[in-house]
Design an enzyme around this catalytic site. Structure first.
Site, PDB file in Angstrom:
ATOM      1  N   HIS A 111     -50.675  15.274  20.389  1.00 34.57           N
ATOM      2  CA  HIS A 111     -49.239  15.375  20.665  1.00 34.57           C
ATOM      3  C   HIS A 111     -48.624  16.471  19.799  1.00 34.57           C
ATOM      4  CE1 HIS A 111     -48.097  13.333  16.963  1.00 34.57           C
ATOM      5  NE2 HIS A 111     -48.858  12.300  17.268  1.00 34.57           N
TER       6      HIS A 111
ATOM      7  N   ASP B 136     -40.636   8.365  16.295  1.00 37.57           N
ATOM      8  CA  ASP B 136     -40.698   7.028  15.715  1.00 37.57           C
ATOM      9  C   ASP B 136     -40.906   5.996  16.813  1.00 37.57           C
ATOM     10  OD1 ASP B 136     -40.189   8.060  13.195  1.00 37.57           O
ATOM     11  OD2 ASP B 136     -38.018   7.826  13.390  1.00 37.57           O
TER      12      ASP B 136
ATOM     13  N   TYR C 136     -31.684  15.844  20.885  1.00 42.68           N
ATOM     14  CA  TYR C 136     -31.707  14.384  20.799  1.00 42.68           C
ATOM     15  C   TYR C 136     -30.357  13.776  21.173  1.00 42.68           C
ATOM     16  CZ  TYR C 136     -35.864  15.070  17.816  1.00 42.68           C
ATOM     17  OH  TYR C 136     -37.085  15.437  17.314  1.00 42.68           O
TER      18      TYR C 136
ATOM     19  N   TYR D  71     -34.837  15.722  10.611  1.00 37.64           N
ATOM     20  CA  TYR D  71     -34.934  14.267  10.739  1.00 37.64           C
ATOM     21  C   TYR D  71     -33.570  13.715  11.150  1.00 37.64           C
ATOM     22  CZ  TYR D  71     -39.548  14.342   8.591  1.00 37.64           C
ATOM     23  OH  TYR D  71     -40.877  14.574   8.332  1.00 37.64           O
TER      24      TYR D  71
ATOM     25  N   LEU E 171     -32.449   6.192  19.673  1.00 38.09           N
ATOM     26  CA  LEU E 171     -32.781   7.612  19.548  1.00 38.09           C
ATOM     27  C   LEU E 171     -33.629   8.025  20.737  1.00 38.09           C
ATOM     28  CD1 LEU E 171     -32.732  10.238  17.888  1.00 38.09           C
ATOM     29  CD2 LEU E 171     -34.785   9.439  16.706  1.00 38.09           C
TER      30      LEU E 171
END
Length: 314
Positions: free
Chosen positions: A43, A48, A76, A179, A200
């Site tokens: 990947h 997460d 995101y 992050y 998320l």
């Protein structure tokens, strides 16, 4: 006597998996690898377990170019729970502090603006970055906090979506190494109430089209359909793959005559008229423009091979 390991397929390309919530990126990778019966898979930047969304999975020779996706921009959608701070900065962690939510819209707008552009970010202890050869989250699980240097990141766009009660929704377009959990935690501290991620979703990696994402459920349905129709699963699964050179499709192309490409395949730099003056290039061969790898422009202007597709060697 041990049984011989079953050999998988030599299949090359990139699957845009829509990772489900609750599954680790590595578990998702292994499921795709088995579904495709692929020899190799990797990947391009972990999500997460709590997160969903685009997880490009490189198969076969495409794994050689996964680093270029690790280095790419991401987009995101995040929902933060205001008033609560957790040890992991997301809903999977333990609540360590609760405070009232008492800021104004003007204060929120000012706080959000401080996260736009080029900023410094101290990575979470609950991350896969390493300190003295050991992953940070391994220290964190032992209750140990170690020094982390602030890293330079870029937030190209931070869009306010909604604020309702103790929920704040944002859309973030950012550089590699960002992050979102840390942005959420830092924002909560700046607002004086604390915050953590409860939702998320990665919307996009690089310029990959979101409509090409597929779920594990869709892949399993196609596998069952292939069995019912008594056809090879590859007939239904392989068309879902993006080309193996899609991770580097935005690099300038240098097209070589087959005789010149032969030198490149042997690791030798070559002079190419009209090549860029510097940077990375995507190398193709012949009139068919067959992708053979990527290269750098050397100081003397020659195209030097960097990563080559082995299967195309004669």
């Amino acid at each position: 006597m041990s049984r011989p390991r079953r050999r998988g397929r030599d299949i090359h390309g990139v699957l845009l998996l829509d990772k489900p919530q609750g599954l680790s990126s590595n578990d998702a990778l292994q499921k795709v690898k088995r579904l495709y019966n692929a020899n190799r898979a990797g990947h391009t930047g972990a999500l997460d377990p709590l997160a969903t969304g685009m997880l490009p999975i490189c198969l076969g020779e495409a794994t050689k170019f996964s680093q270029f996706l690790l280095d790419s921009d991401k987009r995101y959608r995040v929902i933060a729970r205001l008033g609560q701070r957790t040890d992991t900065s997301d809903a999977d962690g333990q609540i360590v502090q609760e405070r009232p939510v008492s800021f104004t819209q003007a204060q929120l707008d000012a706080a959000l603006d401080s996260f736009r552009g080029d900023i410094k970010q101290v990575p979470s202890m609950y991350s896969a970055l390493k300190y003295q050869g050991k992953k940070l989250y391994e220290y964190a699980r032992q209750g140990i906090e170690v020094p982390r240097e602030a890293r330079s990141i870029t937030v190209y766009e931070l869009q306010f979506i909604r604020w309702e009660g103790d929920e704040l929704e944002l859309e973030i377009h950012c550089s590699k190494g960002t992050y979102i959990r840390t942005i959420t935690d830092d924002l909560g501290e700046l607002l004086g109430c604390g915050a953590h991620v409860i939702y998320l979703r990665r919307l996009q990696v690089a310029t990959y089209p979101t409509e090409r994402m597929v779920t594990l459920e869709q892949l399993n349905e196609l596998l069952e359909q292939a069995h019912r129709q008594e056809i090879a699963p590859a007939e239904l699964l392989d068309p879902l793959l993006m080309p193996m050179d899609s991770p580097v499709e935005n690099y300038p192309e240098v097209n070589l005559l087959p005789v010149v490409a032969g030198y490149v395949k042997q690791g030798q730099p070559v002079q190419v008229a009209g090549a860029p003056a510097s940077g990375m290039v995507r190398i193709t061969e012949g009139e068919e423009r067959k992708f053979i790898g990527v290269g750098d422009i050397a100081d003397d202007g020659r195209v030097a091979p960097r990563r080559l597709v082995v299967e195309y060697f004669d």
